[in-house]
Motif scaffolding. Sequence first.
Motif, mmCIF file in Angstrom:
data_model
loop_
_atom_site.group_PDB
_atom_site.id
_atom_site.type_symbol
_atom_site.label_atom_id
_atom_site.label_comp_id
_atom_site.label_asym_id
_atom_site.label_seq_id
_atom_site.Cartn_x
_atom_site.Cartn_y
_atom_site.Cartn_z
ATOM 1 N N SER A 154 15.063 111.963 62.060
ATOM 2 C CA SER A 154 13.652 112.351 62.122
ATOM 3 C C SER A 154 12.872 111.533 63.142
ATOM 4 O O SER A 154 12.121 112.077 63.956
ATOM 5 C CB SER A 154 13.007 112.200 60.742
ATOM 6 N N VAL A 155 13.033 110.203 63.101
ATOM 7 C CA VAL A 155 12.252 109.378 64.019
ATOM 8 C C VAL A 155 12.661 109.627 65.459
ATOM 9 O O VAL A 155 11.828 109.574 66.374
ATOM 10 C CB VAL A 155 12.389 107.880 63.657
ATOM 11 N N SER A 156 13.913 109.957 65.694
ATOM 12 C CA SER A 156 14.339 110.244 67.067
ATOM 13 C C SER A 156 13.648 111.481 67.606
ATOM 14 O O SER A 156 13.360 111.575 68.805
ATOM 15 C CB SER A 156 15.858 110.411 67.122
ATOM 16 N N ARG A 157 13.317 112.426 66.716
ATOM 17 C CA ARG A 157 12.634 113.644 67.148
ATOM 18 C C ARG A 157 11.143 113.403 67.343
ATOM 19 O O ARG A 157 10.519 114.018 68.204
ATOM 20 C CB ARG A 157 12.901 114.762 66.146
ATOM 21 N N MET A 158 10.556 112.505 66.577
ATOM 22 C CA MET A 158 9.157 112.169 66.818
ATOM 23 C C MET A 158 9.008 111.468 68.171
ATOM 24 O O MET A 158 8.090 111.766 68.938
ATOM 25 C CB MET A 158 8.621 111.279 65.710
ATOM 26 N N LEU A 159 9.905 110.557 68.473
ATOM 27 C CA LEU A 159 9.884 109.893 69.779
ATOM 28 C C LEU A 159 10.097 110.915 70.891
ATOM 29 O O LEU A 159 9.510 110.803 71.976
ATOM 30 C CB LEU A 159 10.978 108.815 69.834
ATOM 31 N N LEU A 160 10.925 111.919 70.624
ATOM 32 C CA LEU A 160 11.171 112.971 71.609
ATOM 33 C C LEU A 160 9.888 113.717 71.952
ATOM 34 O O LEU A 160 9.577 113.943 73.135
ATOM 35 C CB LEU A 160 12.207 113.955 71.064
ATOM 36 N N VAL A 161 9.134 114.108 70.924
ATOM 37 C CA VAL A 161 7.899 114.849 71.162
ATOM 38 C C VAL A 161 6.902 114.005 71.945
ATOM 39 O O VAL A 161 6.259 114.480 72.890
ATOM 40 C CB VAL A 161 7.284 115.329 69.831
ATOM 41 N N MET A 162 6.775 112.729 71.585
ATOM 42 C CA MET A 162 5.849 111.856 72.300
ATOM 43 C C MET A 162 6.333 111.633 73.745
ATOM 44 O O MET A 162 5.531 111.506 74.664
ATOM 45 C CB MET A 162 5.702 110.531 71.563
ATOM 46 N N GLY A 163 7.650 111.641 73.935
ATOM 47 C CA GLY A 163 8.172 111.541 75.290
ATOM 48 C C GLY A 163 7.941 112.806 76.094
ATOM 49 O O GLY A 163 7.597 112.762 77.279
ATOM 50 N N ARG A 164 8.092 113.972 75.462
ATOM 51 C CA ARG A 164 7.865 115.238 76.168
ATOM 52 C C ARG A 164 6.423 115.357 76.638
ATOM 53 O O ARG A 164 6.137 115.982 77.652
ATOM 54 C CB ARG A 164 8.198 116.422 75.242
#
Length: 473
Positions: A306-316
Amino acid sequence: MNNITPSGGGTLKRNLGLWAIVGLGLGYMTPTVVFDTFGLVAEETNNVVPLAYTVALVVMLFTAISYGRMASAIPSAGSAYTYVKESMHPNAGFMVGWTSLIDYMLLPMVNCLIIRSYLEALFPDVPGWLWVVIYCIAVTGIIYLTMRGTSNLNMLLLVFSIIVMIVFVAMVIAQLTGGAAPGVSPLHPFLHADVDFGTVLAGATIVCFSFIGFDAVTMYAEEAKHPSIMPKAIMFTVLIGGAIFLIAAYFTQWRFPDSTVFPQEAIEDSTLPEIGLQVGGPVLQAVLTAAGFCATLASGLASHASVSRMLLVMGRNSVLPRKVFGYINPKTHTPTFNIVLTGAVSLLAMAFTLEQIAAYINYGALIAFSFVNISVIAYFAIRRNRRHTPADIFTYLVLPGIGLALTIMLWLNLDGHALLGGLIWSGLGFLYLLYITRGFTKQVAGFDENQPVTGVISNQALDLDAFSDLDKK
């Protein structure tokens, strides 16, 4: 659907069905954590653990409704960060996302800490740091390779742990029927002479971190087979998880009406092994510990993903460096850098205790819960102008308003050290926001009013009332 192309050219793959997502949410919640924290919560609440869970469940239900509303309107990964960003302002979204990173980043560490404590108890001659390293490498590797495989393994571990919990409850019922707790009323777990609502609220604040998982399922919105299943997944997760916590807490509290039967070191660390020992001897202790191990591993997989996907969105969104945090591996369809980073942070479990970390998690979670309730009001009642009929007023003002008020009630009972540490973290986020916006002279990097996070809001006509008609496609 025109998704924003992430760094690396890979995309998240839509291969998770309703029950796969619910399983990830329940796995995230770690059902056996009710035994790990039982002694601590019993001591805090004067032995009414199930009452504390009841209060927390009521708060979570109102907040879960708000998450469902927003997941229907904005079917994107990113959870509270995305909802606040799209409904209120990108700067507010950044601050909520930054603050909630506390609970998302620390939850994998909590699971690592619990696993370490189990293995140290079984193998006292092996240094704890070695178990931390082995655990972090194993979990990171599984999530790195495949999300579907992560989901399947999570489900197997979850089912085993729940079966063991059912057996445990059956044994406790048999013992109570045989007079294991003489003179103790069946109402004692909820009501007795020493019940104080203030201590119950303090206990509810502790156990609310057990419910973190229903909100995390929104991180899989872009991997769901269809976005319309997300509101249902959220509600099923909180209701099923809440029922498991309440049933287990009720019968355990009835069987152990006074927390003083547990050694103080068990209360401070984990009462799960001690509960198993006193109910069923070494055999049940071993089996219940194995269930706790499996449930914690399932939570580790779900929280790490889950946290890896939150970081992904903030990176996108280029809020975090896009080329790094926004990267998706085209072969594995996973945000591999974020996964490895989360594994590296989890290595800090060598140096912290469960009690230290759990309090800080609640700070980030309560920030996210509060602002998701506010987002419903901002998005529907204000931006969509749905505040003129009695139904709209109740749905988009009253319900989220109650959710917000109940969350604030828990806020008032937050641990002082956690509040201070959380405010320091939020302050650092504010300074970073000043930097990336050049003193608020420009929008947060990557924000575009006409192109939300996933590109689906403007390109796909999703029914805003999907939450009320969950079977509609």
